[in-house]
Design a protein around this motif. Structure first.
Motif, PDB file in Angstrom:
ATOM      1  N   GLU A  14      43.833  40.148  38.494  1.00  0.00           N
ATOM      2  CA  GLU A  14      42.687  39.234  38.466  1.00  0.00           C
ATOM      3  C   GLU A  14      42.868  38.171  37.382  1.00  0.00           C
ATOM      4  OE1 GLU A  14      40.567  38.540  40.499  1.00  0.00           O
ATOM      5  OE2 GLU A  14      38.952  37.536  39.424  1.00  0.00           O
ATOM      6  N   ARG A  15      43.476  38.574  36.257  1.00  0.00           N
ATOM      7  CA  ARG A  15      43.750  37.616  35.175  1.00  0.00           C
ATOM      8  C   ARG A  15      44.737  36.544  35.675  1.00  0.00           C
ATOM      9  NH1 ARG A  15      41.867  34.864  31.124  1.00  0.00           N
ATOM     10  NH2 ARG A  15      43.500  34.087  29.786  1.00  0.00           N
ATOM     11  N   ALA A  16      45.753  36.971  36.414  1.00  0.00           N
ATOM     12  CA  ALA A  16      46.743  36.026  36.943  1.00  0.00           C
ATOM     13  C   ALA A  16      46.063  35.053  37.910  1.00  0.00           C
ATOM     14  CB  ALA A  16      47.863  36.780  37.651  1.00  0.00           C
ATOM     15  N   ARG A  17      45.189  35.585  38.763  1.00  0.00           N
ATOM     16  CA  ARG A  17      44.490  34.724  39.723  1.00  0.00           C
ATOM     17  C   ARG A  17      43.538  33.768  39.007  1.00  0.00           C
ATOM     18  NH1 ARG A  17      40.170  33.749  42.250  1.00  0.00           N
ATOM     19  NH2 ARG A  17      38.939  35.291  41.144  1.00  0.00           N
ATOM     20  N   LYS A  18      42.835  34.312  38.026  1.00  0.00           N
ATOM     21  CA  LYS A  18      41.847  33.498  37.318  1.00  0.00           C
ATOM     22  C   LYS A  18      42.489  32.319  36.583  1.00  0.00           C
ATOM     23  CE  LYS A  18      38.205  33.670  33.878  1.00  0.00           C
ATOM     24  NZ  LYS A  18      37.801  34.226  32.591  1.00  0.00           N
ATOM     25  N   THR A  19      43.672  32.554  36.005  1.00  0.00           N
ATOM     26  CA  THR A  19      44.309  31.493  35.210  1.00  0.00           C
ATOM     27  C   THR A  19      45.300  30.668  36.030  1.00  0.00           C
ATOM     28  OG1 THR A  19      45.922  33.141  34.479  1.00  0.00           O
ATOM     29  CG2 THR A  19      44.076  32.703  32.985  1.00  0.00           C
ATOM     30  N   MET A  20      45.354  30.914  37.337  1.00  0.00           N
ATOM     31  CA  MET A  20      46.312  30.209  38.184  1.00  0.00           C
ATOM     32  C   MET A  20      46.134  28.692  38.108  1.00  0.00           C
ATOM     33  SD  MET A  20      47.709  29.132  41.309  1.00  0.00           S
ATOM     34  CE  MET A  20      46.246  28.739  42.114  1.00  0.00           C
TER      35      MET A  20
ATOM     36  N   ASN B 249      30.315  27.255  35.509  1.00  0.00           N
ATOM     37  CA  ASN B 249      29.879  28.614  35.858  1.00  0.00           C
ATOM     38  C   ASN B 249      29.965  29.513  34.626  1.00  0.00           C
ATOM     39  OD1 ASN B 249      32.680  28.279  36.043  1.00  0.00           O
ATOM     40  ND2 ASN B 249      32.888  30.173  37.171  1.00  0.00           N
ATOM     41  N   LYS B 250      29.484  30.734  34.787  1.00  0.00           N
ATOM     42  CA  LYS B 250      29.435  31.668  33.660  1.00  0.00           C
ATOM     43  C   LYS B 250      30.824  32.204  33.331  1.00  0.00           C
ATOM     44  CE  LYS B 250      26.152  35.079  32.577  1.00  0.00           C
ATOM     45  NZ  LYS B 250      25.558  36.291  32.918  1.00  0.00           N
ATOM     46  N   TYR B 251      31.106  32.379  32.059  1.00  0.00           N
ATOM     47  CA  TYR B 251      32.360  33.012  31.649  1.00  0.00           C
ATOM     48  C   TYR B 251      32.340  34.482  32.047  1.00  0.00           C
ATOM     49  CZ  TYR B 251      35.771  35.302  28.697  1.00  0.00           C
ATOM     50  OH  TYR B 251      36.807  36.077  28.257  1.00  0.00           O
ATOM     51  N   TYR B 252      33.447  34.967  32.543  1.00  0.00           N
ATOM     52  CA  TYR B 252      33.535  36.411  32.779  1.00  0.00           C
ATOM     53  C   TYR B 252      34.889  36.918  32.304  1.00  0.00           C
ATOM     54  CZ  TYR B 252      36.315  35.288  36.947  1.00  0.00           C
ATOM     55  OH  TYR B 252      37.287  34.810  37.793  1.00  0.00           O
ATOM     56  N   ASP B 253      34.865  38.137  31.764  1.00  0.00           N
ATOM     57  CA  ASP B 253      36.072  38.741  31.219  1.00  0.00           C
ATOM     58  C   ASP B 253      36.647  39.682  32.274  1.00  0.00           C
ATOM     59  OD1 ASP B 253      38.025  39.859  29.732  1.00  0.00           O
ATOM     60  OD2 ASP B 253      36.738  40.589  28.112  1.00  0.00           O
ATOM     61  N   VAL B 254      37.921  39.530  32.592  1.00  0.00           N
ATOM     62  CA  VAL B 254      38.503  40.381  33.636  1.00  0.00           C
ATOM     63  C   VAL B 254      39.010  41.705  33.065  1.00  0.00           C
ATOM     64  CG1 VAL B 254      39.157  38.416  35.072  1.00  0.00           C
ATOM     65  CG2 VAL B 254      40.813  39.364  33.468  1.00  0.00           C
ATOM     66  N   GLY B 255      38.938  41.853  31.753  1.00  0.00           N
ATOM     67  CA  GLY B 255      39.360  43.104  31.114  1.00  0.00           C
ATOM     68  C   GLY B 255      40.840  43.360  31.302  1.00  0.00           C
ATOM     69  N   GLU B 256      41.168  44.585  31.727  1.00  0.00           N
ATOM     70  CA  GLU B 256      42.577  44.990  31.841  1.00  0.00           C
ATOM     71  C   GLU B 256      43.179  44.663  33.211  1.00  0.00           C
ATOM     72  OE1 GLU B 256      44.221  46.768  29.144  1.00  0.00           O
ATOM     73  OE2 GLU B 256      42.429  45.922  28.219  1.00  0.00           O
ATOM     74  N   ASP B 257      42.426  44.024  34.056  1.00  0.00           N
ATOM     75  CA  ASP B 257      42.884  43.759  35.419  1.00  0.00           C
ATOM     76  C   ASP B 257      43.876  42.582  35.416  1.00  0.00           C
ATOM     77  OD1 ASP B 257      43.209  43.114  38.072  1.00  0.00           O
ATOM     78  OD2 ASP B 257      41.100  43.439  38.604  1.00  0.00           O
ATOM     79  N   ASN B 258      45.183  42.908  35.375  1.00  0.00           N
ATOM     80  CA  ASN B 258      46.217  41.874  35.256  1.00  0.00           C
ATOM     81  C   ASN B 258      46.288  40.959  36.479  1.00  0.00           C
ATOM     82  OD1 ASN B 258      46.889  42.740  32.773  1.00  0.00           O
ATOM     83  ND2 ASN B 258      48.573  44.067  33.484  1.00  0.00           N
TER      84      ASN B 258
END
Ligand code: SF4
Length: 270
Positions: free
Chosen positions: A166-172, A155-164
């Protein structure tokens, strides 16, 4: 302790809970995928073809690991997969096929000369009173004996920016694999998503401190799942891709939702 009776969790089940507790409930408590078939589309099959191609590539002898052979494996997997039935025209099929070849060119440039230590590696282990299990796409071994995990993303890369959050969920998923592999006496120093289309790595590094943090974090998620009484909906753009969109929105305004959900299910999945 009998392992059969222990509750099992995958990165997918825990990630689903973080994304939307209601969706978790639909899949793992109501077990709706047993009543309705999971929706499959061309992109789902496409992802499988790319993963399979990368795996088969390393089964070839070193001298046969050329870009032409990588393309050939892709074309063969494409034919076998049944993906053709999903396209409305030859042009549509060609477009996605060419995208696949482009993504594999990127893969070849990044990984063509680097033989993995393990691919599609299944792992499971007991933690306290539950089991974690999962299959990791790729594990690389460094000269110092440490391991690096790679998860392939079509899938496409997406940047979660400053959303910690969402970053935690994304890298889970990466943290889950690293935690599980470390519990099996390994030393994982990093884990990365590799995005084929952008030829981009999204990496998480690990040390002793992060290992302790992960233990507590995963325990917390397990407890949240076990003691959740309401499994609230979490709306977002992800709802557009949810298999339970219709059911969820039909029952949204029903205050007696939890009691009526089985009746709704019967209607929908007969
Ligand atoms: S439609 Fe959205 S809110 Fe409803 S279950 Fe799916 S992800 Fe959750």
């Amino acid at each position: 302790m009998e392992t059969k009776k222990l509750q099992k969790f995958s990165e997918y089940s825990m990630g689903t809970y973080l994304l939307c507790p209601k969706k978790y409930r639909y899949i793992y408590i109501e077990k709706l995928f047993k009543k309705q078939k999971r929706k499959v589309n061309e992109y789902f099959i496409f992802g499988n073809i790319i993963h399979l191609t990368c795996k088969e590539f390393y089964q070839k002898r070193a001298e046969d690991r050329s870009i032409e052979n990588l393309y050939n494996i892709f074309r063969e997997s494409w034919k076998r997969s049944g993906i053709r039935a999903f396209f409305k025209s030859r042009e549509e099929e060609k477009e996605l096929g060419e995208k696949g070849l482009y993504m594999l060119s990127n893969f070849y440039n990044s990984f063509g000369q680097k033989v993995p230590y393990l691919t599609e590696h299944y792992m499971e282990n007991i933690f306290k009173d539950y089991i974690f299990f999962g299959r990791v796409d790729r594990i690389d071994l460094s000269a110092d004996g440490t391991l690096q995990i790679v998860d392939y993303k079509t899938n496409k890369y997406y940047d979660v920016g400053e959303d910690n959050e969402e970053r935690a969920r994304k890298t889970m998923q990466l943290k889950f694999y690293a935690y599980l592999l470390n519990s099996l006496k390994s030393n994982v120093t990093s884990a990365s998503y590799y995005y084929f289309a952008e030829d981009k790595f999204d990496t998480v590094e690990f040390n002793q401190e992060s290992a302790n943090y992960l233990r507590e974090w995963f325990d917390e998620i397990i407890n949240d799942i076990r003691y959740d009484k309401t499994f609230e909906r979490k709306f977002g753009t992800h709802c557009n891709f949810c298999d339970f969109y219709k059911l969820c929105h039909e029952t949204e305004n029903n205050s007696d939702d939890n009691n009526n959900i089985n009746i709704e299910n019967e209607k929908l999945f007969k």
